[in-house]
Design a protein around this motif. Structure first.
Motif, PDB file in Angstrom:
ATOM      1  N   PRO A 164      12.590 -19.890  40.387  1.00 48.26           N
ATOM      2  CA  PRO A 164      13.558 -20.913  40.781  1.00 48.26           C
ATOM      3  C   PRO A 164      14.726 -20.313  41.540  1.00 48.26           C
ATOM      4  O   PRO A 164      15.117 -19.159  41.307  1.00 48.26           O
ATOM      5  CB  PRO A 164      14.003 -21.508  39.434  1.00 48.26           C
ATOM      6  N   THR A 165      15.277 -21.084  42.453  1.00 51.08           N
ATOM      7  CA  THR A 165      16.378 -20.586  43.283  1.00 51.08           C
ATOM      8  C   THR A 165      17.744 -21.028  42.764  1.00 51.08           C
ATOM      9  O   THR A 165      18.757 -20.706  43.364  1.00 51.08           O
ATOM     10  CB  THR A 165      16.207 -21.080  44.727  1.00 51.08           C
ATOM     11  N   ASN A 166      17.766 -21.765  41.643  1.00 52.25           N
ATOM     12  CA  ASN A 166      19.043 -22.179  41.075  1.00 52.25           C
ATOM     13  C   ASN A 166      19.470 -21.181  39.994  1.00 52.25           C
ATOM     14  O   ASN A 166      18.916 -20.082  39.878  1.00 52.25           O
ATOM     15  CB  ASN A 166      18.956 -23.603  40.510  1.00 52.25           C
ATOM     16  N   TRP A 167      20.444 -21.572  39.156  1.00 48.64           N
ATOM     17  CA  TRP A 167      20.967 -20.653  38.148  1.00 48.64           C
ATOM     18  C   TRP A 167      19.904 -20.189  37.174  1.00 48.64           C
ATOM     19  O   TRP A 167      19.991 -19.064  36.637  1.00 48.64           O
ATOM     20  CB  TRP A 167      22.129 -21.299  37.379  1.00 48.64           C
ATOM     21  N   LYS A 168      18.877 -20.988  36.952  1.00 47.53           N
ATOM     22  CA  LYS A 168      17.844 -20.648  35.983  1.00 47.53           C
ATOM     23  C   LYS A 168      17.093 -19.381  36.384  1.00 47.53           C
ATOM     24  O   LYS A 168      16.572 -18.670  35.525  1.00 47.53           O
ATOM     25  CB  LYS A 168      16.891 -21.817  35.809  1.00 47.53           C
ATOM     26  N   GLY A 169      17.022 -19.116  37.684  1.00 49.66           N
ATOM     27  CA  GLY A 169      16.346 -17.914  38.135  1.00 49.66           C
ATOM     28  C   GLY A 169      17.279 -16.841  38.631  1.00 49.66           C
ATOM     29  O   GLY A 169      16.912 -15.661  38.666  1.00 49.66           O
ATOM     30  N   GLN A 170      18.489 -17.223  39.012  1.00 47.35           N
ATOM     31  CA  GLN A 170      19.395 -16.264  39.640  1.00 47.35           C
ATOM     32  C   GLN A 170      20.430 -15.676  38.681  1.00 47.35           C
ATOM     33  O   GLN A 170      20.794 -14.508  38.812  1.00 47.35           O
ATOM     34  CB  GLN A 170      20.098 -16.933  40.823  1.00 47.35           C
ATOM     35  N   LEU A 171      20.915 -16.488  37.738  1.00 47.38           N
ATOM     36  CA  LEU A 171      21.897 -15.950  36.785  1.00 47.38           C
ATOM     37  C   LEU A 171      21.199 -15.053  35.772  1.00 47.38           C
ATOM     38  O   LEU A 171      20.157 -15.415  35.222  1.00 47.38           O
ATOM     39  CB  LEU A 171      22.605 -17.080  36.037  1.00 47.38           C
ATOM     40  N   GLY A 172      21.776 -13.906  35.510  1.00 46.67           N
ATOM     41  CA  GLY A 172      21.213 -13.014  34.509  1.00 46.67           C
ATOM     42  C   GLY A 172      21.586 -13.431  33.105  1.00 46.67           C
ATOM     43  O   GLY A 172      22.399 -14.344  32.878  1.00 46.67           O
ATOM     44  N   ILE A 173      20.990 -12.750  32.143  1.00 45.96           N
ATOM     45  CA  ILE A 173      21.246 -13.046  30.730  1.00 45.96           C
ATOM     46  C   ILE A 173      22.729 -12.940  30.396  1.00 45.96           C
ATOM     47  O   ILE A 173      23.263 -13.750  29.626  1.00 45.96           O
ATOM     48  CB  ILE A 173      20.406 -12.102  29.848  1.00 45.96           C
ATOM     49  N   SER A 178      18.427 -17.151  33.026  1.00 46.41           N
ATOM     50  CA  SER A 178      17.060 -16.695  32.766  1.00 46.41           C
ATOM     51  C   SER A 178      16.332 -17.642  31.815  1.00 46.41           C
ATOM     52  O   SER A 178      16.927 -18.542  31.217  1.00 46.41           O
ATOM     53  CB  SER A 178      17.014 -15.269  32.217  1.00 46.41           C
ATOM     54  N   ALA A 179      15.043 -17.403  31.667  1.00 45.98           N
ATOM     55  CA  ALA A 179      14.223 -18.242  30.777  1.00 45.98           C
ATOM     56  C   ALA A 179      14.703 -18.178  29.337  1.00 45.98           C
ATOM     57  O   ALA A 179      14.536 -19.148  28.581  1.00 45.98           O
ATOM     58  CB  ALA A 179      12.761 -17.809  30.861  1.00 45.98           C
ATOM     59  N   LEU A 180      15.303 -17.062  28.937  1.00 55.89           N
ATOM     60  CA  LEU A 180      15.759 -16.933  27.550  1.00 55.89           C
ATOM     61  C   LEU A 180      16.808 -17.981  27.223  1.00 55.89           C
ATOM     62  O   LEU A 180      16.776 -18.594  26.147  1.00 55.89           O
ATOM     63  CB  LEU A 180      16.323 -15.526  27.307  1.00 55.89           C
ATOM     64  N   PHE A 181      17.744 -18.229  28.135  1.00 56.41           N
ATOM     65  CA  PHE A 181      18.789 -19.220  27.885  1.00 56.41           C
ATOM     66  C   PHE A 181      18.371 -20.622  28.311  1.00 56.41           C
ATOM     67  O   PHE A 181      18.745 -21.598  27.660  1.00 56.41           O
ATOM     68  CB  PHE A 181      20.078 -18.826  28.608  1.00 56.41           C
ATOM     69  N   ALA A 220       9.716 -14.879  31.136  1.00 60.62           N
ATOM     70  CA  ALA A 220       8.845 -15.117  29.991  1.00 60.62           C
ATOM     71  C   ALA A 220       9.458 -14.490  28.744  1.00 60.62           C
ATOM     72  O   ALA A 220      10.127 -13.455  28.824  1.00 60.62           O
ATOM     73  CB  ALA A 220       7.460 -14.541  30.233  1.00 60.62           C
ATOM     74  N   VAL A 221       9.223 -15.139  27.612  1.00 58.72           N
ATOM     75  CA  VAL A 221       9.785 -14.687  26.335  1.00 58.72           C
ATOM     76  C   VAL A 221       8.715 -14.791  25.261  1.00 58.72           C
ATOM     77  O   VAL A 221       7.982 -15.778  25.189  1.00 58.72           O
ATOM     78  CB  VAL A 221      11.004 -15.541  25.924  1.00 58.72           C
ATOM     79  N   SER A 222       8.640 -13.764  24.425  1.00 59.08           N
ATOM     80  CA  SER A 222       7.838 -13.827  23.204  1.00 59.08           C
ATOM     81  C   SER A 222       8.740 -13.365  22.068  1.00 59.08           C
ATOM     82  O   SER A 222       9.242 -12.236  22.086  1.00 59.08           O
ATOM     83  CB  SER A 222       6.607 -12.915  23.304  1.00 59.08           C
ATOM     84  N   ILE A 347      19.461 -15.906  19.813  1.00 61.50           N
ATOM     85  CA  ILE A 347      19.159 -15.444  21.170  1.00 61.50           C
ATOM     86  C   ILE A 347      19.641 -14.018  21.362  1.00 61.50           C
ATOM     87  O   ILE A 347      18.937 -13.173  21.947  1.00 61.50           O
ATOM     88  CB  ILE A 347      19.790 -16.394  22.206  1.00 61.50           C
ATOM     89  N   GLU A 348      20.836 -13.716  20.883  1.00 63.07           N
ATOM     90  CA  GLU A 348      21.349 -12.352  20.990  1.00 63.07           C
ATOM     91  C   GLU A 348      20.480 -11.374  20.207  1.00 63.07           C
ATOM     92  O   GLU A 348      20.281 -10.221  20.624  1.00 63.07           O
ATOM     93  CB  GLU A 348      22.805 -12.306  20.503  1.00 63.07           C
ATOM     94  N   GLY A 349      19.923 -11.836  19.069  1.00 61.73           N
ATOM     95  CA  GLY A 349      19.014 -10.995  18.306  1.00 61.73           C
ATOM     96  C   GLY A 349      17.729 -10.718  19.063  1.00 61.73           C
ATOM     97  O   GLY A 349      17.193  -9.601  19.019  1.00 61.73           O
ATOM     98  N   VAL A 350      17.207 -11.726  19.767  1.00 57.42           N
ATOM     99  CA  VAL A 350      16.003 -11.538  20.580  1.00 57.42           C
ATOM    100  C   VAL A 350      16.262 -10.484  21.656  1.00 57.42           C
ATOM    101  O   VAL A 350      15.434  -9.588  21.884  1.00 57.42           O
ATOM    102  CB  VAL A 350      15.564 -12.875  21.218  1.00 57.42           C
TER     103      VAL A 350
END
Length: 363
Positions: A164-173, A178-181, A220-222, A347-350
């Motif tokens: 994605p070209t929006n914040w979901k793909g461009q903003l870091g953790i 990212s997918a995590l958030f 991706a997250v596991s 999330i921080e624990g992950v």
């Protein structure tokens, strides 16, 4: 005496505002859409053109300073949620902030403290607590239909070869991206609603599109959430899941199991131009679900009918939020800042576990 109507100002005019907030604000009796912030209206994307009777701003601080605004809805990317939410609370406004709430649990606690100090309510938009399939899984668990739950698998898998070209793909953790958030916040929040804080978590963060581990912009997250009761929660997010039917839930208990494929229909209905008041909004066929029960006498498992529940839909969230505004009581807020703080701790624990390769202890 007539009930008070709260004037709502929306900061941002992207997908979140157009699909997930404005349709519900305008159909909730005690709320009135008052004003919108859009920094750069365009001929084919203009809040002033779409809502000519409202007040319009190009700067969020101007809306926050408007004395006629009672409630500020923050729908901007997550890296400025903290500042805007803080400013709105301190300006004497109630605030509804989109998920992911803020990038850190410490910031969430700080905002909760400001809310308590100012006496203004703060709520986080975790709308997927009102997904029909989640409420069905919750109903089955609470009614004991599955017995004691031993494993809860929750998925948000898609096939999206392009990032994605929006914040979901461009903003870091570090900035709440990212997918995590983005997706992880939904899945982990639902697990938290059902089971509370886990004792420990284990996580892996990946870039499936490029085939490597990734700690800043994973797609991706596991993750595994461990509970003292022996319950295991598996959280899975994939960007490259080539399936015609995506698994959403697989819940296994001592007396039965529940499976659900594909997503709740509300988002697609809203994106297609549907309204929350439409007949059939939020209704999903039980054909996407299966329920298995163990016969206590024989010990054999067999499929049984899936209950058909009346969907509460995202209207229930906004109704509860409006009721909290009327009562003025923090305990009536449907999604509290402290709950969002706990989800952020998970999330921080992950993230910690992904970096160290060890379990992160939370409790």
């Amino acid at each position: 005496m007539a009930s008070k109507v709260f004037n709502v100002g929306v900061v941002g005019y992207g997908l979140s505002a157009k699909v997930f907030h404005i349709p519900f604000i305008t159909t909730t009796p005690s709320l009135a859409l008052h004003s919108i912030v859009q920094r750069s209206p365009k001929p084919d994307d203009s809040a002033p053109a779409d809502y000519p009777a409202l007040k319009h701003y190009t700067d969020a601080l101007a809306l926050i300073a408007d004395p006629d605004v009672d409630v500020v809805v923050v729908t901007t990317p997550p890296d400025n949620h903290f500042d805007l939410t803080k400013r709105a609370l301190e300006a004497g406004k109630h605030v509804l902030t989109e998920k992911p709430f803020v990038p850190t649990a410490a910031e969430a606690q700080q905002l909760a403290d400001i809310s308590n100090k100012t006496g203004k309510l703060i709520c986080v938009y975790q709308n997927r607590r009102w997904d029909a399939d989640f409420l069905l899984a919750k109903h089955l668990i609470e009614q004991g239909k599955l017995g004691r739950v031993v494993e809860f698998n929750t998925h948000f898998d898609r096939y999206r070869a392009d990032a994605p070209t929006n914040w979901k793909g461009q903003l870091g953790i570090s900035r709440g991206g990212s997918a995590l958030f983005d997706l992880g916040t939904h899945l982990i929040d639902q697990a938290y609603v059902l089971f509370g804080l886990p004792q420990s978590v284990r996580g892996r963060l990946l870039n499936q599109r490029e085939g490597r581990a990734e700690f800043e912009t994973p797609d991706a997250v596991s993750a595994q959430l461990f509970y003292d009761s022996g319950l295991l929660v598996n959280v899975n997010i994939s960007a490259l899941s080539a399936e015609t039917r995506q698994l959403r839930y697989w819940v296994r208990g001592t007396k039965g199991s529940f499976r659900k494929f594909n997503l709740d229909p509300q988002e697609d209905q809203l994106r297609a131009g549907g309204k929350p008041t439409d007949t059939g909004y939020g209704v999903e066929s039980t054909n996407n679900s299966s329920l298995t029960a163990v016969d206590e006498a024989t010990g054999k498992a067999s499929e049984v009918p899936v209950p058909e529940l009346e969907p509460e839909t995202y209207r229930a969230f906004y109704s509860q939020f409006a009721n909290a505004l009327v009562s003025g009581k923090a305990e009536d807020v449907p999604v509290k800042a402290e709950q969002a703080r706990d989800v952020l701790r998970i999330i921080e624990g992950v993230l910690e576990s992904a970096k160290t390769g060890k379990d992160a202890v939370l409790a």
